[in-house]
Structure formats: structure tokens, C-alpha cells
Design an enzyme around this catalytic site. Structure first.
Site, PDB file in Angstrom:
ATOM      1  N   ASP A 308      -4.385 -17.783  -5.545  1.00  0.00           N
ATOM      2  CA  ASP A 308      -3.588 -16.828  -4.787  1.00  0.00           C
ATOM      3  C   ASP A 308      -4.238 -15.470  -4.893  1.00  0.00           C
ATOM      4  O   ASP A 308      -4.738 -15.101  -5.949  1.00  0.00           O
ATOM      5  CB  ASP A 308      -2.174 -16.762  -5.373  1.00  0.00           C
ATOM      6  CG  ASP A 308      -1.302 -17.849  -4.782  1.00  0.00           C
ATOM      7  OD1 ASP A 308      -1.495 -18.158  -3.590  1.00  0.00           O
ATOM      8  OD2 ASP A 308      -0.457 -18.371  -5.503  1.00  0.00           O
ATOM      9  N   ASP A 345      10.020   7.256  -3.607  1.00  0.00           N
ATOM     10  CA  ASP A 345       9.607   5.892  -3.235  1.00  0.00           C
ATOM     11  C   ASP A 345       9.240   5.128  -4.508  1.00  0.00           C
ATOM     12  O   ASP A 345       8.231   5.391  -5.142  1.00  0.00           O
ATOM     13  CB  ASP A 345       8.390   6.002  -2.294  1.00  0.00           C
ATOM     14  CG  ASP A 345       7.998   4.658  -1.743  1.00  0.00           C
ATOM     15  OD1 ASP A 345       8.514   3.631  -2.262  1.00  0.00           O
ATOM     16  OD2 ASP A 345       7.169   4.621  -0.810  1.00  0.00           O
ATOM     17  N   GLU A 349       3.415   0.986  -4.180  1.00  0.00           N
ATOM     18  CA  GLU A 349       2.558   1.738  -3.265  1.00  0.00           C
ATOM     19  C   GLU A 349       2.923   3.214  -3.310  1.00  0.00           C
ATOM     20  O   GLU A 349       2.051   4.081  -3.391  1.00  0.00           O
ATOM     21  CB  GLU A 349       2.715   1.226  -1.824  1.00  0.00           C
ATOM     22  CG  GLU A 349       2.080  -0.121  -1.554  1.00  0.00           C
ATOM     23  CD  GLU A 349       3.044  -1.285  -1.754  1.00  0.00           C
ATOM     24  OE1 GLU A 349       4.101  -1.081  -2.381  1.00  0.00           O
ATOM     25  OE2 GLU A 349       2.740  -2.400  -1.282  1.00  0.00           O
ATOM     26  N   SER A 385       9.202   5.993   5.637  1.00  0.00           N
ATOM     27  CA  SER A 385      10.081   6.636   4.669  1.00  0.00           C
ATOM     28  C   SER A 385       9.604   8.072   4.494  1.00  0.00           C
ATOM     29  O   SER A 385       8.535   8.435   4.983  1.00  0.00           O
ATOM     30  CB  SER A 385      10.038   5.887   3.339  1.00  0.00           C
ATOM     31  OG  SER A 385       8.733   5.970   2.782  1.00  0.00           O
ATOM     32  N   LYS A 401       6.036   9.197   6.076  1.00  0.00           N
ATOM     33  CA  LYS A 401       4.821   8.353   6.016  1.00  0.00           C
ATOM     34  C   LYS A 401       5.213   6.949   6.462  1.00  0.00           C
ATOM     35  O   LYS A 401       6.332   6.503   6.218  1.00  0.00           O
ATOM     36  CB  LYS A 401       4.228   8.351   4.612  1.00  0.00           C
ATOM     37  CG  LYS A 401       5.057   7.631   3.539  1.00  0.00           C
ATOM     38  CD  LYS A 401       4.276   7.620   2.233  1.00  0.00           C
ATOM     39  CE  LYS A 401       4.709   6.486   1.304  1.00  0.00           C
ATOM     40  NZ  LYS A 401       6.086   6.557   0.819  1.00  0.00           N
ATOM     41  N   ASP A 528       5.540 -24.138  -3.594  1.00  0.00           N
ATOM     42  CA  ASP A 528       4.226 -24.513  -4.112  1.00  0.00           C
ATOM     43  C   ASP A 528       4.239 -25.940  -4.661  1.00  0.00           C
ATOM     44  O   ASP A 528       3.184 -26.526  -4.894  1.00  0.00           O
ATOM     45  CB  ASP A 528       3.805 -23.584  -5.260  1.00  0.00           C
ATOM     46  CG  ASP A 528       3.237 -22.276  -4.741  1.00  0.00           C
ATOM     47  OD1 ASP A 528       2.751 -22.283  -3.597  1.00  0.00           O
ATOM     48  OD2 ASP A 528       3.292 -21.284  -5.463  1.00  0.00           O
TER      49      ASP A 528
END
Lengths: 694, 561
Positions: A308, A345, A349, A385, A401, A528
Site C-alpha cells: 500500500d 485546520d 495537511e 477552508s 485555501k 483486504d
């Protein structure tokens, strides 16, 4: 188990050795000994020579030579038993800790709306139980209601609590772990006595150890060799007596037994099961539990790895790596606005944007009055946001952004325009596989934040090593093909599946298998499970669902996707150890012939000095025939003990191409196997002479 | 110097002819069109028609093996019966009587198993009919049987997931009419040109210079000699085999006959390489064989040229033909023992002890150094499987050969194939030296006597057929024991190898990667030789020590037998 690591990383300590010595004696029981036929034959030989010594004693004479051979034959058997016992002992120590968490617990079983308190052992599959803060989870199950933090250190050794919640891929709980907070309802998925913990204990203890296919094949080989050596030894007296032409034979039964034991592959025969057990044990040191030895072996054969992307190849999340301002805007102004927009936020990220701004421009998180700031959270509709700041002049400054389209709409609504240069930059970044995030302040587009998947340090080197070993890596990701290709190139994987759905994984595995490949994968989610079951090596993460854990043939207690690579290496190391010691053992025979044959035939056609012409074969110049035979037997016994550490640790493993690995091992174990015993037997002979043993 | 020139000529010719014949045999085996299809194609088709063979039928390994065993059994019955009735049948100008049952048994098994052990002397025991219809026919069929097993094995090893291995009757027919027959016809004609006899007339009487009357045996020899050399049979037309001037008159015929011994087995390695799609694999096996052959040649030549301290002469000519000299006798003795041929041009009994040891050791390895037609290579593959298994583990993967996994079953079968003959050699030698009947026929005492007995059983188990001589074996004791050896040495290898062919046939092929254990390079070659010597040969170290090695050392000390 991390605490265990320290103690068991030492191969031998007193805690392990004493019980292992005891076990070595217990294993002399014929019923146990016969499980290892080669050592069983040595045992029979020892019984035979013991009988000879005792019979001679009754007849009134004592042969020191017979006695010493007998003693060393028994040592050979005990050493072989000891190697197995000490390998098992290391597992047992780990099993003990696990057993402690299996203490009898009570469970709150739900019966309709009411609860009743029962013993955990009374729970059966399908029962619903309630667990609250401080409760020990009574059985394996899936959380069907609620969310809780759970202490799984009893199993994983990891003290940080983990979150378990209903639905999704983190619903599985394990009996014996402890709820630290909140309340959950669990649906029991195991029968009593067959819980994950029970099976783990059984596996670790080696109670259910079955011989693996490769081990069986090797055993066949060793038995075949044993059979032919048996014939060679049995026929020897008649060939010998023929040459005697009526003289008194010097070829005693003791000597024949000694010759047989030296020739049959006792070294590998004695160490074979220790190698197998320690292979699983080494996995355990890495916090991976294999459901069978077969799985460990198959791991060595895997030549395609499905990995993955997230967590294995890249760090979990995208990170901001650059601020690219629009024309006329300074980079610092962009960074400042981006940081402001990300203050609230909490996504990884968002946090990475704050951190990058801080690192690049030393922008601190400002103390703007909270009442002056209104955070605008991300929604699926707006796809952006940001923050609205009330300026001292009463105006509202809106910083946003978000995705390109969303920001374009935002500035256009504010009567601004979207500059072409920013558009170009966005396209360019997408092409590189990155995620561009556009920042705007009111009607003005400030620039782009470069959000990027961060490929783990060292992973490219790791993949290069895998490639050298002939293992292909396939990256599986939900990203679009462009992004996927860019990351694949950066990480150095051989192939990738983009926009992968669970069924894509499954069909890819089938396709690889149809082409003759063996596939390994690691997974956690319920979806999976089919792929895990289909793969030749399926490693389920312990944090994953019950379904995934059932489907795989290994469980990684650390839930670390990179483990797959280590598992493959362990499997290879196991097979290499077996092959190297077999080669060593067989190569040893050459020297033993040269020690024993001249010794027993030296008397033939003997001249005045008692030395027959066949003494010419005594190239080691061993002192006397007795000393030669005894030295060979002693060497044969001691080499088992000396090789135990190697059997437990495994031969040194480096990721190289097969040709180089072979050349290396052949030099060490093949050539070494030819030469070492010549030296060893000669040295023992010298010592025996100094001690006047024979 | 001339030694090296002769050796180089011999080996050079062998290496040059290998790819030529190898390529042709590949075409024949895979049923492609080749140079002889237009000439003999009608023969192949009419054989199928007459015998009711469906050439399209694809057999699994059990069916293939069953056909082979039945076929060999009927061959045995015919040879057995002809010997017991030859006195009453035509083509018997010398009026030889029927043979004893045990000689018939021994000879029948001997020729069916491609051993051609001869407990008798051809000219005084067998009629022309027996020589031709029984022995001559089996010379072809036993060699073709060996080829058929190899073909089936090759089909099992290639990339192919179906269980079928082809058709035994087709493989057998093609082997005979396209490979063995044309080669022997060409070879027989050359031999006749060199002066080998080929006639149906009866023996002639002459008076020698000393005035003694002597019977000179004749017969259709050339045709049988051609196939006995090519088919690694080795059963001579005359008792002293190719030492007889009518079998082997000139140095040139000698050269050709020696070359013919190794020709087909050597070329098969190339065929094998082509068939499995990697010439390198074939050359690797060829290389391993060539190296063992050369080492054997070197040791034997050294032993022959070295002085015998007892006689104070270097280079003994005892038992050798002056026509050929030492080098050619040694090339022959080495070739014939590596190749399961068993024909001789010198008396092995008179070889120096170490040269005798080399001859014996070659056979003890299981006739895998070139070996018999087909049987040499399939025996070699048993060793390859063992080598792959032992050494393949060292690279950290389940061992695989040509991409197919070597598992418990294959290991077991390969071990049986390698060890069954070895067990037989040791057990029967031990019985013979312990039994009165075993020692009765012995001419020599001491370790040399042991060598003679050991050699006989080794030769039988290896399906070689050469004799050390010095041992009278035409007794019920030896005839029966040697028969058992020959059967075990042949079918104790064929059956497990067919089982391997069957189990490998269905296996998936793992693609080659840098993690693959390579079986086509120098390292594998060394490993293979190591395993052959240690697993195949070391078992005999005690027996050899007490026989030839002891004799050699005694000879050095001035004691001979």
C-alpha cells in the site's frame, strides 16, 4: 513484548539454558527421539555401545576406548536435543508472558436488554458483551457499538493505547487487552479455547509445530543418505574380513557404530528443528506472528510484493513542501496567509502548512484575538477552508485555501480573477503527482501551496535491494494514475496500480500467481480479506479487522506495513540457514572418511611396525587408530553445539543477487565444511594425546 | 606428446559432433521435419498402421511407464526363449546347444536393460539367430527405451502445465528408425571398409604356423558392433569384444568405435539444451561430464605410465593390444565405463589398480558421465535435482529447477534413482565375498580378488556390462545375483525418473529473476560435480579402499596379485 526483546536478544542466558538442559534429557524418551530419525539412530548406536561396555564389565574387562566412544555418542544425542530445547525455550519464555494475560476474567454478557455476569470461558461466538473503563476484554470480537481506547500492550508490547471503534477497519479487539476509557459493546467472534491469544500461545510454544514441506523434503534427503551410509557400514565387515584372510578382525561393533554416526548427517539432522523453530522465533522478535512454519518458509519464496502506498512507501499524509506565489506577491506574504488559513485546520495537511511557514519564514502562530477570527471549516460542498478575520477597521479579511476550482469560484464571486500563471503552475504541479492547494485573500489569488506525498527515507534503497534479490514491488494506491506514476518513480517501485479498488488487488494477485509468481501483501481492512487470503503471504495488521486477521497467515503486532519486507528476509534467511548447514554437514563426510577408514584398515597387510599400507590414507597423521576414531566422533558431537548459535540466529543475510549469495555461502559452508573438520579432528587428536585419553 | 594429440583429437571430435547430432535429434524428438523425414517417413507411418498405434495419443506418466515396462517384458521373454531353443532353430551353423536357464535369464535381462553383461563367450554360446534376432534387436530397443525415458522426462521439465508426456510408442519408433538405425548403418559400412567381418558363413578351420588346427569364428559382426558401440550396449560379437581383430581391426576403426561410445550420450546434452530452451543448460551438463571424464583419463593414464615398482617397467602392456597401445586402451576403458557401454579393447583386469579404480568409480557414479543412451542424461538429472535441492536452499528460496519447484516427492524419487544401484552394489558384493559360491569363481587372491567381485556387481548395477574378468560368472549364483543387479540398476532408476517426469509436468514455472538459483553457470557445474562425487561416489570409499586402493599401495610396496 518489547521488554522481552532485551532478554531474548541474548542467545543464551541462564534462564533459558537450565530448563533446556533438563529438556534435552527429557527428550531422550524414545517416543520423542524418533521424531528426529537421524538422532534416533545415533541414540540406538549409543544404546548398543553402552550394552557392549556393560557386557564387558560383567566379563571383567574394561575398554576405555569403548567407554569414551559411548559417552560421546550420548553427548551427540543430548547436544541435538539441547539445540531443539533451547530454540523452544525462547518461544516458551514469550508464551509465559502471554499466558499471564489469559487469567480468568469475568464478562458482562448481554441478554436482551439485561446484563449477566459470566466467566469469560462461557462465552461463545455471537454473544454480545459490554466492556467499560478498566474492564479486561473477555474474548476476541468486533466492536459493534461505541468507541474506546484500548491498552493492547499485553499482546503487542506497545504501551500507547489504541482506538477501537465500531464500523470501519479498526473494530477488532483481542481478548486479554484492557479498555482504558469509554464503553463499547463487543460481538464475540471466537470460541472458548480458540481465541487469538490461545492460538498465539500455542504457536509461540511450538506445541502445534508441524514439519514444513521443505523440512520434510530435506528430511527425506537426509534419511536417504542415512540409509546408504547404513548399507556402506553394514557391508564393511564382510569386505574387511575378506582381506583379512582368516586373521583376527580388529573391526569391533563400537568402531562400526562410530563410523556410521560420523557419516550420517547428524549435524544438520540435529539442528534441523532448531532452525525451523528459531525462524518463527525471529519473526516473533520482529513482532510478527506466523500461523505456521510453512508460512515463514513461503515468505522466502515470495517474489512479488503488493505494498500500500500510504504508510508503507509514503509517510501517512501529504505535506506542504513549498509556497509558490503568484506574480507580484512575495513568498512570505503567501506563507503568512496560508498559515493563517490553516491555524484551525487540524488535518495533517493543515498542520504541515503551519509548520512549513514557521520553518521557512519563522512565522509564529500569531495571537490574534480569537473573537476576531472566524474559522471556516472544510466542507465537501465548498471544498475549501480558511478564516475570516475582523480587521481593526471593521473590514473582514477572508483567506481561503482549497482546490483550484473552488478558489476560482471564490475570487470570481469577489470580483477578482484567476491569473493564468497560477493556473499553469497548478497544472504543472499536478503533472508531478503533487496536490496543489490554491490560497486566496478576498479577490486576490496569492499563490499555490505545494502539497506532496513524502516518500519514506531509505525506501528507494530498500526497493533496490529487493530488486537485486529478484523481488518485484507493486505499489497499490487510490491516487489517480498521474500522481501514482510520479510517486512510483520517486520511490523506485517496479509497478503500481492506481485508483485501486479492493477487487483490483485481488485480481492482480491472481494474475501474478497465474504467471508463476508468489505474492506477499499486507493489509488491514475487511475488504483486504479476500486479497490476504489469496496472497501466498498475507500479513494482517493487528490493528485491522477480525476478518483480515483471520484471512492472513501472519499477524503483524506493530501494524507496520514495512514489516512485509522483513518477513520476506526472515523467510529467506531460514531457507539459507538450512541449506548452508546441510551443505556443511555433507561436506564434513570427506574428512571423516579420511580419519576413520585408515584407522580401521591400518592393520591390513601390516609390516613389522604394525602399520599397514592403508596408513598412507591417514593424511592427517592422526596418532593412533583409536585416537583417530575418537577424534572424529568428538568433532561430530561438538560441531552440533558450536553451530547452535548459528542455527538460532540464522546465517548472515545480505540482500544480494542469488549468484553472489550462493558464492558466499558456498565458500563459507561448502569449502568450510570440507576444510574445518580436517583441522578440528587433528586438533582434537592432539588434545587427546596430551591428555593421554587413548 | 602423442598422448595429448590423440586425446585432443578424440575430445575435439566429440565436442564438434555434439551440436551437429544434438540438433538433429532435437528435430526427431519433437516431431519436426528433418533430413530423413522424406526418406523414412513412410516407414514410421506404416509401423503405426501395422501395430495399431495411435500416434496422437498423449500418455500420462503412469501409462507411458506401463507401456515401457510391458514392452521390455516382452523383449525379455523373446530373448529368454530364443536362447533356450536355439539348438532347434535355423541360422546355427556352429551347432551351439541351448543355454542353461540361468545364463538365458542373465543374458535376457542383460540385453533388455542395455547392460550387455556377458557371462558367456559369444562365438561359442550363441547361434547367429540369437545374436541377431534376440541380442541385436535388443541392442536397438534397449537404447531406444533409454531415449524414450529421457524424452518423457524432458517433456515433463519444459514449460507446460499439462500432465501428459507424449506417446511411448512414437518416441520409441522415432528413436529407432531416425536415430539408431541410420547411424548404425553408416557406421557398419565404415567398419566393413576397415575389415570387420560381416558374413553368414560358418566358422573356418585353418592350420597355424605351429601346425595346430584352429577354428576361426566368423559371423555378421559389423552390424552388431555398430549398434553395440552407438547404443552404449557393449555386448561383443566375440568373447574378447573389441580387442578381437575381426571386431576392431585398425587404429582408425578403434578411433571411430571409441567415438561412437560417447557420441549419442554427448549429443543428447545438446538436444536437452535445445529442447528445454536453453543451450547453456545443456552445455553446463556437458561440461560437468567432460570434466569428470578428463580427470578420470588423467588419473588412469598417470597410473598406467607410472612404473610398477615390482616389475621395474613403466607402461605395462599386459592385457592390451599392441595395435592400440596404452593411450587408446585407456581412452576406451574410461569412455566405456563412463558411458555404460561396457565394450572393451583391453582387459580391464590387467589395468593398473588405479586405472581399474577409475573404471569402477565411473560406473559407481551411476553412469551419469555421458552414460548410456538416454539413461546417462536422465541419471544425471537425478543428480541435478539433488544438487538443486541441497544448494538451491542456500540462496534463500525453495529450490527450483527450470522454474519448477523441487519438493519432497522429487527429492525422494531422485534419491531412489541415485541410491538404489549403490545399495545393490554394496549389498551383493558383501554377500558374494561372504559366500562360498561367490568366492568359488575367483582367479585372484587379495584385494585384487575383491576388486574383481566389486567390479562385476558395479558393472551390472550400472548397466555397463564390461567385465574385469578374472571371475567366472557363468554360475547360477552370479547369473541370478547379477540379473537382480541389472534390473535394479535399470528400472530402479527408470521408474523414479518417470515419476519425477510426471510430477514435474503439472508444475507451474516461476519466471527467472535475479533471485533465481542459476543452473547454467560455472558455479553450478562445480556444485554438480561436488554432489556427484560426495553423494554418488563417497559411499564407495570404504569398499574402494579395501580393493583397488589397497592393491595400489601394496603394489607400491612391492606386493602384487
Amino acid at each position: 513484548m518489547s521488554t522481552q526483546d532485551k532478554t531474548s536478544s541474548q542467545l543464551f542466558n541462564r534462564k533459558l539454558i537450565v530448563p533446556a538442559l533438563k529438556d534435552a534429557v527429557v527428550k531422550l524418551h524414545p517416543a520423542k527421539l524418533i521424531q528426529n530419525p537421524i538422532i534416533f539412530i545415533v541414540g540406538l548406536g549409543a544404546v548398543l555401545t553402552t550394552g557392549i561396555v556393560v557386557a564387558n564389565l560383567f566379563a571383567g574387562h574394561f575398554s576405555s576406548f569403548d567407554f569414551q566412544i559411548t559417552v560421546w555418542l550420548w553427548f551427540t544425542v543430548l547436544f541435538a536435543n539441547f539445540s531443539e530445547a533451547i530454540a523452544e525455550g525462547r518461544g516458551k519464555a514469550q508464551a509465559e508472558t502471554l499466558k499471564k494475560s489469559r487469567t480468568q476474567t469475568k464478562a458482562r454478557r448481554m441478554k436482551g436488554d439485561k446484563e449477566e455476569v459470566v466467566w469469560a470461558t462461557e462465552l461463545t461466538r455471537g454473544n454480545l458483551v459490554v466492556c467499560e473503563t478498566g474492564d479486561v476484554i473477555p474474548a476476541d470480537g468486533d466492536v459493534i457499538e461505541g468507541i474506546a481506547s484500548v491498552d493492547e500492550s499485553a499482546i503487542t508490547g506497545e504501551s500507547a493505547p489504541v482506538i477501537r471503534e465500531s464500523g470501519g477497519d479498526r473494530c477488532a479487539v483481542t481478548g486479554g487487552t484492557k479498555v482504558l476509557s469509554d464503553k463499547i459493546i463487543i460481538k464475540v467472534t471466537s470460541e472458548p479455547g480458540d481465541t487469538f491469544l490461545d492460538r498465539m500461545i500455542a504457536l509461540v510454544e511450538g506445541a502445534k509445530r508441524k514439519k514444513t514441506p521443505n523440512e520434510i523434503a530435506l528430511n527425506n534427503l537426509l534419511l536417504g543418505l542415512t540409509a546408504i551410509f547404513l548399507i556402506a557400514v553394514i557391508t564393511l565387515p564382510s569386505l574387511f574380513n575378506y582381506n583379512l584372510a582368516g586373521q583376527q578382525s580388529t573391526l569391533s561393533l563400537t568402531i562400526l557404530v562410530a563410523l556410521l554416526v560420523c557419516l550420517i548427517p547428524t549435524t544438520i539432522g540435529g539442528l534441523l528443528s532448531a532452525i525451523g523453530i528459531s525462524g518463527m522465533d525471529r519473526l516473533l522478535q520482529k513482532n510478527v506472528i506466523a500461523t505456521s512454519g510453512k508460512a515463514v518458509e513461503a515468505a522466502g519464496d515470495v517474489d512479488v510484493l503488493m505494498l500500500d502506498k500510504t504508510g508503507t512507501i509514503t509517510l501517512g499524509n501529504r505535506m506542504a513542501t513549498d509556497f509558490i506565489p503568484a506574480d507580484t506577491i512575495s513568498q512570505e506574504a503567501l506563507a503568512d496567509a496560508a498559515q493563517l488559513a490553516s491555524l484551525a485546520d487540524e488535518t495533517p495537511e493543515g498542520r504541515s502548512v503551519v509548520i512549513l511557514a514557521k520553518e521557512k519564514f519563522h512565522l509564529r502562530e500569531r495571537h490574534i484575538h480569537e473573537s476576531d477570527m472566524t474559522f471556516v471549516p472544510f466542507t465537501a460542498q465548498s471544498r475549501m477552508s480558511g478564516v475570516d478575520i475582523r480587521l481593526p477597521n471593521g473590514k473582514i479579511r477572508s483567506i481561503r485555501k482549497g482546490a483550484t476550482d473552488a478558489i476560482r469560484k471564490f475570487v470570481q464571486n469577489n470580483n477578482g480573477f484567476f491569473p493564468q500563471s497560477v493556473s499553469d503552475k497548478v497544472v504543472e504541479l499536478s503533472g508531478q503527482g503533487a496536490t496543489p492547494l490554491v490560497v486566496a485573500d478576498g479577490d486576490q489569488v496569492l499563490g499555490v501551496i505545494h502539497l506532496k506525498d513524502i516518500v519514506k527515507g531509505g525506501i528507494k534503497h530498500r526497493f533496490a535491494q529487493l530488486r537485486a534479490m529478484g523481488i518485484k514491488t507493486v505499489m497499490v494506491t487510490g491516487d489517480n494514475p498521474l500522481t501514482a506514476a510520479a510517486i512510483a518513480a520517486e520511490a523506485g517501485v517496479d509497478d503500481f496500480i492506481a485508483e485501486a479498488k479492493p477487487e483490483d488487488k485481488l485480481s492482480r494477485i491472481r494474475q501474478e500467481q497465474a504467471n508463476g509468481h508468489l505474492v506477499g501483501m499486507i493489509g488491514d481492512g475487511t475488504n483486504d480479506a479476500p486479497a490476504l487470503a489469496q496472497a501466498d503471504i498475507g500479513i494482517a495488521m493487528n490493528s485491522g479487522t477480525q476478518a483480515a486477521r483471520e484471512a492472513g497467515n501472519m499477524v503483524d503486532l506493530d501494524s507496520n506495513p514495512t514489516k512485509l519486507i522483513e518477513v520476506v528476509e526472515t523467510g529467506k534467511q531460514l531457507l539459507m540457514t538450512r541449506g548452508s548447514l546441510t551443505t556443511f554437514s555433507i561436506a564434513n563426510d570427506v574428512s571423516k572418511y579420511f580419519a576413520i577408514i585408515p584407522a580401521i584398515a591400518a592393520g591390513l597387510y601390516a609390516g613389522a611396525n604394525g602399520q599397514g599400507v592403508l596408513s598412507a590414507l591417514n593424511i592427517m597423521h592422526l596418532a593412533t587408530p583409536q585416537s583417530a576414531i575418537l577424534s572424529a566422533v568428538i568433532f561430530n558431537a561438538l560441531i552440533i553445539v558450536l553451530l547452535i548459535p548459528l542455527a538460532l540466529k540464522g546465517v548472515k543475510y545480505r540482500p544480494l543477487s542469488s549468484n553472489r549469495i550462493l558464492a558466499k555461502n558456498l565458500l563459507v559452508y561448502g569449502l568450510g565444511g570440507l576444510v574445518v573438520p580436517f583441522i578440528g579432528i587433528k586438533l582434537i587428536d592432539i588434545v587427546l594425546q596430551l591428555l593421554h585419553c587413548v | 606428446m602423442s598422448t595429448f594429440i590423440q586425446l585432443a583429437l578424440f575430445l575435439g571430435a566429440l565436442i564438434l559432433l555434439t551440436p551437429v547430432l544434438g540438433k538433429y535429434m532435437k528435430q526427431v524428438i519433437s516431431g519436426e521435419n528433418h533430413i530423413l523425414t522424406p526418406v523414412l517417413g513412410w516407414l514410421e507411418r506404416s509401423i503405426y498402421r501395422v501395430c495399431g498405434i495411435d500416434p496422437q495419443e498423449d500418455m500420462n506418466w503412469k501409462k507411458y511407464l506401463a507401456s515401457l515396462l510391458w514392452f521390455n517384458f516382452f523383449g525379455f521373454v523373446i530373448v529368454f526363449a530364443l536362447q533356450l531353443t536355439q539348438a532347434w532353430l535355423p541360422f546355427n551353423p556352429a551347432k551351439v546347444p541351448n543355454t542353461s536357464w540361468h545364463l538365458a535369464l542373465n543374458t535376457a535381462i542383460s540385453f533388455v536393460t542395455n547392460t550387455n553383461w556377458q557371462s558367456y563367450s559369444g562365438e561359442s554360446t550363441m547361434s547367429y539367430l540369437t545374436q541377431m534376432a534376440a541380442l541385436g534387436v535388443q541392442n536397438f530397443l534397449s537404447a531406444a527405451t533409454g531415449l524414450a525415458v529421457l524424452i518423457a522426462l524432458m517433456k515433463g521439465l519444459i514449460k507446460n502445465t499439462k500432465q501428459q508426456l507424449g506417446n511411448f510408442w512414437v518416441d520409441l519408433t522415432r528413436s529407432v528408425i531416425y536415430i539408431l538405425l541410420p547411424l548404425s548403418i553408416v557406421f557398419a559400412l565404415i567398419l566393413v571398409g576397415q575389415g570387420v567381418v560381416q558374413t553368414f558363413s560358418s566358422y573356418t578351420d585353418t592350420t597355424t604356423l605351429e601346425g595346430v588346427k584352429q577354428v576361426i569364428p566368423l559371423g555378421p559382426a559389423a552390424s552388431q558392433i555398430a549398434i553395440k558401440q552407438l547404443g552404449t550396449n557393449g555386448g561383443g560379437f566375440f568373447g574378447v569384444n573389441s580387442a578381437h581383430p575381426f571386431e576392431n581391426p585398425t587404429p582408425f576403426s578403434n578411433f571411430l568405435e571409441m567415438l561412437a561410445i560417447l557420441l549419442i550420450p554427448a549429443a543428447l546434452t545438446y538436444t536437452y539444451g535445445l529442447f528445454i530452451g536453453s543451450k547453456k543448460q545443456g552445455w553446463t551438463l556437458f561440461g560437468a561430464m567432460l570434466i569428470i571424464l578428463c580427470v578420470g583419463l588423467g588419473v588412469s593414464l598417470y597410473a598406467e605410465y607410472a612404473a610398477n615398482p615390482a616389475l621395474h617397467i613403466a607402461g605395462s602392456m599386459e592385457g592390451k593390444e599392441t595395435r592400440f597401445g596404452i593411450v587408446n586402451s585407456i581412452i576406451w576403458s574410461t569412455s566405456t565405463t563412463v558411458a555404460s557401454n561396457g565394450s572393451v579393447n583391453a582387459m580391464h583386469d590387467s589395468l593398473s589398480p588405479l586405472a581399474g579404480l577409475v573404471a569402477m568409480f565411473n560406473m559407481m557414479l551411476g553412469e551419469v558421465v555421458f552414460g548410456g543412451v538416454g539413461s546417462g542424461l536422465y541419471g544425471m538429472i537425478a543428480f541435478v535435482i539433488l544438487t538443486v535441492f541441497i544448494a538451491g536452499l542456500m540462496v534463500g528460496r525453495t529450490p527450483e529447477y527450470l522454474g519448477k519447484k523441487i519438493e519432497s516427492f522429487e527429492v525422494r524419487m531422485a534419491l531412489i534413482a541415485v541410491l538404489a544401484p549403490a545399495v545393490c552394489i554394496l549389498a551383493f558384493t558383501a554377500i558374494a565375498v561372504s559366500a562360498h559360491a561367490g568366492l568359488a569363481g575367483l582367479n585372484n587372491k587379495g584385494p585384487h580378488g575383491l576388486s574383481e567381485i566389486l567390479y562385476a556387481f558395479t558393472s551390472a548395477c550400472a548397466n555397463n556390462g564390461s567385465a574385469f574378468a578374472g571371475l567366472t560368472t557363468n554360475t547360477p549364483f552370479y547369473n541370478v545375483l547379477l540379473s537382480i543387479c541389472m534390473l535394479v540398476g535399470r528400472f530402479g532408476v527408470i521408474i523414479p525418473m518417470m515419476a519425477i517426469a510426471g510430477s514435474m509436468a503439472g508444475k507451474k514455472v516461476t519466471p527467472v529473476s535475479s533471485g533465481t538459483f542459476h543452473t547454467d553457470n560455472g558455479m553450478f557445474l562445480i556444485l554438480l560435480i561436488g554432489v556427484i562425487i560426495i553423494v554418488g561416489g563417497l559411499t564407495f570409499f570404504p569398499a574402494l579402499s579395501l580393493g583397488p586402493i589397497l592393491e595400489h599401495l601394496l603394489m607400491q610396496a612391492g606386493m602384487t596379485f
